[in-house]
Design a protein around this motif. Structure first.
Motif, PDB file in Angstrom:
ATOM      1  N   VAL A 135      74.484 -47.244  13.202  1.00  0.00           N
ATOM      2  CA  VAL A 135      75.280 -47.704  14.346  1.00  0.00           C
ATOM      3  C   VAL A 135      76.327 -48.638  13.740  1.00  0.00           C
ATOM      4  CG1 VAL A 135      75.283 -48.975  16.522  1.00  0.00           C
ATOM      5  CG2 VAL A 135      73.293 -47.574  15.908  1.00  0.00           C
ATOM      6  N   ILE A 136      77.571 -48.255  13.812  1.00  0.00           N
ATOM      7  CA  ILE A 136      78.615 -49.055  13.167  1.00  0.00           C
ATOM      8  C   ILE A 136      79.054 -50.170  14.125  1.00  0.00           C
ATOM      9  CG2 ILE A 136      80.857 -49.000  11.991  1.00  0.00           C
ATOM     10  CD1 ILE A 136      78.639 -47.234  10.661  1.00  0.00           C
ATOM     11  N   ALA A 137      78.802 -51.406  13.701  1.00  0.00           N
ATOM     12  CA  ALA A 137      79.067 -52.569  14.563  1.00  0.00           C
ATOM     13  C   ALA A 137      80.565 -52.710  14.861  1.00  0.00           C
ATOM     14  CB  ALA A 137      78.547 -53.839  13.890  1.00  0.00           C
ATOM     15  N   HIS A 138      80.855 -53.129  16.069  1.00  0.00           N
ATOM     16  CA  HIS A 138      82.229 -53.392  16.542  1.00  0.00           C
ATOM     17  C   HIS A 138      83.303 -52.580  15.806  1.00  0.00           C
ATOM     18  CE1 HIS A 138      81.509 -56.269  13.366  1.00  0.00           C
ATOM     19  NE2 HIS A 138      80.801 -57.063  14.159  1.00  0.00           N
ATOM     20  N   ILE A 139      83.276 -51.308  16.060  1.00  0.00           N
ATOM     21  CA  ILE A 139      84.147 -50.345  15.375  1.00  0.00           C
ATOM     22  C   ILE A 139      85.642 -50.631  15.573  1.00  0.00           C
ATOM     23  CG2 ILE A 139      83.911 -48.736  17.363  1.00  0.00           C
ATOM     24  CD1 ILE A 139      84.286 -47.724  13.640  1.00  0.00           C
ATOM     25  N   ALA A 159      77.276 -40.940  13.030  1.00  0.00           N
ATOM     26  CA  ALA A 159      76.891 -42.304  13.409  1.00  0.00           C
ATOM     27  C   ALA A 159      77.162 -42.534  14.886  1.00  0.00           C
ATOM     28  CB  ALA A 159      77.680 -43.309  12.576  1.00  0.00           C
ATOM     29  N   ILE A 160      76.692 -43.677  15.349  1.00  0.00           N
ATOM     30  CA  ILE A 160      77.002 -44.146  16.701  1.00  0.00           C
ATOM     31  C   ILE A 160      77.930 -45.338  16.515  1.00  0.00           C
ATOM     32  CG2 ILE A 160      76.000 -45.202  18.779  1.00  0.00           C
ATOM     33  CD1 ILE A 160      73.426 -43.630  18.065  1.00  0.00           C
ATOM     34  N   PHE A 161      78.872 -45.497  17.410  1.00  0.00           N
ATOM     35  CA  PHE A 161      79.860 -46.556  17.246  1.00  0.00           C
ATOM     36  C   PHE A 161      79.627 -47.626  18.307  1.00  0.00           C
ATOM     37  CE2 PHE A 161      81.357 -42.641  15.406  1.00  0.00           C
ATOM     38  CZ  PHE A 161      81.579 -43.070  14.100  1.00  0.00           C
ATOM     39  N   GLN A 162      79.377 -48.834  17.821  1.00  0.00           N
ATOM     40  CA  GLN A 162      79.097 -49.929  18.749  1.00  0.00           C
ATOM     41  C   GLN A 162      80.395 -50.632  19.123  1.00  0.00           C
ATOM     42  OE1 GLN A 162      78.539 -53.704  17.688  1.00  0.00           O
ATOM     43  NE2 GLN A 162      78.789 -53.962  19.905  1.00  0.00           N
ATOM     44  N   ILE A 163      80.514 -50.894  20.403  1.00  0.00           N
ATOM     45  CA  ILE A 163      81.719 -51.540  20.946  1.00  0.00           C
ATOM     46  C   ILE A 163      81.330 -52.919  21.465  1.00  0.00           C
ATOM     47  CG2 ILE A 163      83.461 -51.392  22.782  1.00  0.00           C
ATOM     48  CD1 ILE A 163      82.879 -48.276  22.738  1.00  0.00           C
ATOM     49  N   LEU A 180      88.328 -43.328  21.809  1.00  0.00           N
ATOM     50  CA  LEU A 180      87.040 -43.008  21.181  1.00  0.00           C
ATOM     51  C   LEU A 180      86.067 -42.411  22.211  1.00  0.00           C
ATOM     52  CD1 LEU A 180      85.529 -44.088  18.321  1.00  0.00           C
ATOM     53  CD2 LEU A 180      84.394 -45.542  19.961  1.00  0.00           C
ATOM     54  N   ILE A 181      86.001 -43.045  23.359  1.00  0.00           N
ATOM     55  CA  ILE A 181      85.082 -42.596  24.414  1.00  0.00           C
ATOM     56  C   ILE A 181      85.550 -41.240  24.959  1.00  0.00           C
ATOM     57  CG2 ILE A 181      84.253 -43.106  26.762  1.00  0.00           C
ATOM     58  CD1 ILE A 181      84.336 -46.129  25.909  1.00  0.00           C
ATOM     59  N   TYR A 185      82.919 -39.475  21.159  1.00  0.00           N
ATOM     60  CA  TYR A 185      82.076 -40.112  20.124  1.00  0.00           C
ATOM     61  C   TYR A 185      80.926 -40.854  20.807  1.00  0.00           C
ATOM     62  CZ  TYR A 185      85.712 -39.184  16.701  1.00  0.00           C
ATOM     63  OH  TYR A 185      86.607 -38.565  15.865  1.00  0.00           O
ATOM     64  N   PRO A 186      79.714 -40.819  20.190  1.00  0.00           N
ATOM     65  CA  PRO A 186      78.615 -41.592  20.776  1.00  0.00           C
ATOM     66  C   PRO A 186      78.866 -43.090  20.600  1.00  0.00           C
ATOM     67  CG  PRO A 186      77.891 -40.435  18.777  1.00  0.00           C
ATOM     68  CD  PRO A 186      79.327 -40.075  18.987  1.00  0.00           C
TER      69      PRO A 186
END
Ligand code: FE2
Length: 229
Positions: A135-139, A159-163, A180-181, A185-186
């Motif tokens: 999960v990539i933090a604050h993409i 990956a999952i992208f954290q916002i 992105l949304i 992208y997840p």
């Protein structure tokens, strides 16, 4: 279930909450903003911890015990970590124990610097060796560091992208996040709250700025996770 995936609410373990009292206030604020599930994610820097995951986990547990002792209703708070990408991170023993609660997700923070390919190598090595989903933090935080094509490289990760919620309140970051949304992208949301002032819980902002289906879209990711929370 509205879930906080990224926050620094445990007392005196990182640059987040500096006391049990502050932690309790932050948690109270989150819950009053509608958060139903909280995952605490203190920073993990391999070099500062001398690659000792077990020692970090013991510190994290001690900080957690303090907030549960102060208020037993906090025993529903789950544990994770925000793991900074460093050279050789995939070789650090027990790195998989830093995953978010009982999921197979691990929250990884890219360096605040220009893009380098080894970041992606570390991420894919961790994912592959431990069968974890990064999960990539604050993409959205790297818009000043990465070119468009470099961002594309990062977004190609499995990956999952954290916002961070605050991205919705910033013109440039909001535009990036919306795209992105829209492109499918997840993603997951988090407040990345550190305190009660300039980096406080801000789920009220997200609920004001994002449509319900956008917020629900993040929550659906969890049900696809192999293991249950
Ligand atoms: Fe953070």
């Amino acid at each position: 279930m509205l879930t906080e995936h990224h926050c620094h609410i445990l007392p005196q373990i990182d640059d987040g909450s500096n006391s049990v009292e502050m932690s309790l206030e932050m948690i109270k604020m989150m819950r009053s903003q509608g958060v139903e599930r909280i995952i605490a994610t203190p920073h993990f820097y391999a070099h500062r911890e001398r690659n000792d995951v077990k020692a970090y986990l013991a510190k994290r547990q001690a900080a957690y015990d303090k907030i549960v002792q102060a208020d037993n209703s906090n025993s529903d708070i789950l544990l994770g970590a925000e793991v900074a990408i460093e050279h050789g991170l995939h070789n650090v023993p027990d790195i998989d124990k830093l995953r978010l609660a009982d999921t197979n997700y691990i929250l990884l923070e890219l360096p605040y610097a220009g893009f380098q390919h080894w970041y992606l190598d570390e991420i894919t090595d961790i994912a592959y060796e431990y069968k974890l989903t990064p999960v990539i933090a604050h993409i959205h935080r790297y818009l000043d560091y990465y070119s468009k094509s470099e961002y594309e490289e990062v977004l190609k990760l499995d990956a999952i992208f954290q916002i961070n919620n605050e991205a919705l309140g910033n013109f440039k970051e909001r535009r990036f996040v919306k795209k992105l949304i829209k492109e499918g992208y997840p993603y997951l949301f988090g407040s990345d709250a550190h305190n009660l002032t300039d980096r406080k819980p801000n789920w009220d902002l997200l609920r004001k700025k994002a449509k319900t289906d956008v917020i629900d879209g993040a929550e659906r990711i969890l049900s696809e996770c192999k293991e249950e929370y």
